[in-house]
Design a protein around this motif. Structure first.
Motif, PDB file in Angstrom:
ATOM      1  N   ALA A 222      -4.695 -14.166  15.877  1.00  0.00           N
ATOM      2  CA  ALA A 222      -4.674 -13.406  14.620  1.00  0.00           C
ATOM      3  C   ALA A 222      -3.836 -12.121  14.750  1.00  0.00           C
ATOM      4  O   ALA A 222      -3.826 -11.304  13.838  1.00  0.00           O
ATOM      5  CB  ALA A 222      -6.106 -13.077  14.202  1.00  0.00           C
ATOM      6  N   GLY A 223      -3.174 -11.934  15.896  1.00  0.00           N
ATOM      7  CA  GLY A 223      -2.266 -10.795  16.044  1.00  0.00           C
ATOM      8  C   GLY A 223      -2.890  -9.582  16.721  1.00  0.00           C
ATOM      9  O   GLY A 223      -2.262  -8.524  16.789  1.00  0.00           O
ATOM     10  N   GLY A 224      -4.112  -9.719  17.210  1.00  0.00           N
ATOM     11  CA  GLY A 224      -4.758  -8.604  17.916  1.00  0.00           C
ATOM     12  C   GLY A 224      -4.407  -8.598  19.400  1.00  0.00           C
ATOM     13  O   GLY A 224      -3.645  -9.437  19.874  1.00  0.00           O
ATOM     14  N   THR A 225      -4.983  -7.638  20.104  1.00  0.00           N
ATOM     15  CA  THR A 225      -4.698  -7.531  21.540  1.00  0.00           C
ATOM     16  C   THR A 225      -5.991  -7.674  22.348  1.00  0.00           C
ATOM     17  O   THR A 225      -7.088  -7.523  21.817  1.00  0.00           O
ATOM     18  CB  THR A 225      -4.059  -6.169  21.894  1.00  0.00           C
ATOM     19  OG1 THR A 225      -4.904  -5.156  21.370  1.00  0.00           O
ATOM     20  CG2 THR A 225      -2.678  -6.031  21.335  1.00  0.00           C
ATOM     21  N   VAL A 226      -5.798  -7.948  23.639  1.00  0.00           N
ATOM     22  CA  VAL A 226      -6.941  -8.122  24.537  1.00  0.00           C
ATOM     23  C   VAL A 226      -6.889  -7.063  25.635  1.00  0.00           C
ATOM     24  O   VAL A 226      -5.834  -6.810  26.214  1.00  0.00           O
ATOM     25  CB  VAL A 226      -6.920  -9.536  25.169  1.00  0.00           C
ATOM     26  CG1 VAL A 226      -7.899  -9.643  26.327  1.00  0.00           C
ATOM     27  CG2 VAL A 226      -7.238 -10.596  24.112  1.00  0.00           C
ATOM     28  N   VAL A 227      -8.031  -6.448  25.866  1.00  0.00           N
ATOM     29  CA  VAL A 227      -8.203  -5.538  27.008  1.00  0.00           C
ATOM     30  C   VAL A 227      -9.224  -6.189  27.917  1.00  0.00           C
ATOM     31  O   VAL A 227     -10.326  -6.526  27.474  1.00  0.00           O
ATOM     32  CB  VAL A 227      -8.713  -4.151  26.543  1.00  0.00           C
ATOM     33  CG1 VAL A 227      -9.072  -3.276  27.740  1.00  0.00           C
ATOM     34  CG2 VAL A 227      -7.686  -3.460  25.657  1.00  0.00           C
ATOM     35  N   GLU A 228      -8.867  -6.398  29.171  1.00  0.00           N
ATOM     36  CA  GLU A 228      -9.783  -7.090  30.083  1.00  0.00           C
ATOM     37  C   GLU A 228     -10.250  -6.175  31.211  1.00  0.00           C
ATOM     38  O   GLU A 228      -9.457  -5.412  31.766  1.00  0.00           O
ATOM     39  CB  GLU A 228      -9.078  -8.319  30.697  1.00  0.00           C
ATOM     40  CG  GLU A 228     -10.015  -9.159  31.536  1.00  0.00           C
ATOM     41  CD  GLU A 228      -9.324 -10.315  32.241  1.00  0.00           C
ATOM     42  OE1 GLU A 228      -8.255 -10.100  32.843  1.00  0.00           O
ATOM     43  OE2 GLU A 228      -9.858 -11.441  32.182  1.00  0.00           O
ATOM     44  N   VAL A 229     -11.532  -6.294  31.516  1.00  0.00           N
ATOM     45  CA  VAL A 229     -12.121  -5.560  32.651  1.00  0.00           C
ATOM     46  C   VAL A 229     -12.792  -6.590  33.544  1.00  0.00           C
ATOM     47  O   VAL A 229     -13.697  -7.303  33.102  1.00  0.00           O
ATOM     48  CB  VAL A 229     -13.172  -4.538  32.161  1.00  0.00           C
ATOM     49  CG1 VAL A 229     -13.895  -3.899  33.333  1.00  0.00           C
ATOM     50  CG2 VAL A 229     -12.538  -3.470  31.280  1.00  0.00           C
TER      51      VAL A 229
END
Ligand code: OAD
Length: 258
Positions: A222-229
């Motif tokens: 959907a055009g969003g971003t991912v931040v992964e921890v």
């Protein structure tokens, strides 16, 4: 901490601060620092136990006492654990900002406990916070395998699953087993939130078990971003805008400024 780490943390903080809608997906790793064992990895539960013998409807039919004993053991273990700073940082985020949906694969209830503690610290007089979406169920509840009535689980060393007070069928833990469908309302709400999120914050999950692992993919589509921890790289890492490697109990409070 290296300069690169500091920059990555600042980038994650900025993405989250700018987001209007945030979906958070957590897995067993966020509870590891609380002492709850993860599933995969060197000391994960699936190293010592076989999922098909303990976490399937067939296993429960074949040997209900064995499955029951394993869940009672896990309940006892979880009862001795407390939320860690990662749970608390996420609870504060969800309580203090609009547009945050917290989704967890964990059945340990630690997000709920952190939310209750934070709500009382913040002096909120309202009802208990209605999050997170627990897509794999909750280990502190039993569900009747006959009439589906939900009850609070009673820890103890009973020899097998007790009978339901209403219909006498066997009680089982209210968790999702391999081969079972997730509650369509719960996973549906999580998918809607992921589709509408500017940022999907993914913490402490191996990102291998679907459909939960598909939530960050929906945000990306959907055009969003991912931040992964995560302590390690996962199948999601290559597609994350920011990927922070380290313990979530330390990193989440840092990126959430909590
Ligand atoms: P896993 O055990 O598969 O993965 C845990 C992840 O957390 C791994 O990627 C670790 O690297 C990471 N990790 C461990 N300690 C961490 C820490 N302190 N800080 C940050 N990351 C850490 O757990 P899940 O991904 O939650 O399903 O597993 C998904 C599902 O598989 C579970 O919900 C369960 C299991 O079978 C059901 O029971 C239906």
């Amino acid at each position: 901490m290296t300069t690169e780490n500091r920059e990555q943390i600042a980038h994650a903080t900025e993405l989250l601060a700018d987001a209007r809608q945030i979906v958070v997906l957590t897995g067993a790793g966020v509870s590891a620092e609380s002492g709850v064992p993860t599933f995969r990895g060197e000391r994960g539960l699936w190293r010592s136990y076989r999922p098909e013998e303990l976490a399937t409807p067939e296993a429960f039919q074949r040997d209900p006492a064995l499955v029951w004993a394993w869940y009672q053991w896990r309940r006892g273990l979880i009862a001795q654990c407390a939320p860690n700073p990662g749970h608390h940082a996420l609870a504060r985020l969800a309580l203090q900002r609009d547009g945050v949906t917290l989704v967890t694969q964990n059945v340990d209830g630690l997000h709920h406990r952190a939310a209750r503690e934070e709500a009382s610290r913040l002096g909120s007089a309202g009802p208990e916070p209605a999050f997170p979406l627990e897509v794999h169920g909750a280990i502190h509840r039993d569900r009747c395998s006959g009439c589906s009535r939900l009850t609070e689980a009673i820890p103890g060393d009973d020899p097998g699953p007790p009978g339901c007070a209403t219909c006498a069928a066997q009680l089982r833990p209210d968790v999702v087993w391999f081969g079972e469908a997730l509650d369509p309302d719960v996973i549906g709400a999580a998918q809607q939130a992921a589709l509408g999120a500017d940022v999907c914050l993914v913490a402490g999950t191996s990102a291998l078990v679907y459909p939960a692992a598909g939530l960050p993919e929906l945000t990306l589509q959907a055009g969003g971003t991912v931040v992964e921890v995560n302590l390690d790289a996962t199948p999601l890492t290559a597609r994350a805008t920011v990927s922070l490697h380290g313990p979530s109990g330390e990193l989440l409070p840092l990126i959430l400024g909590a």
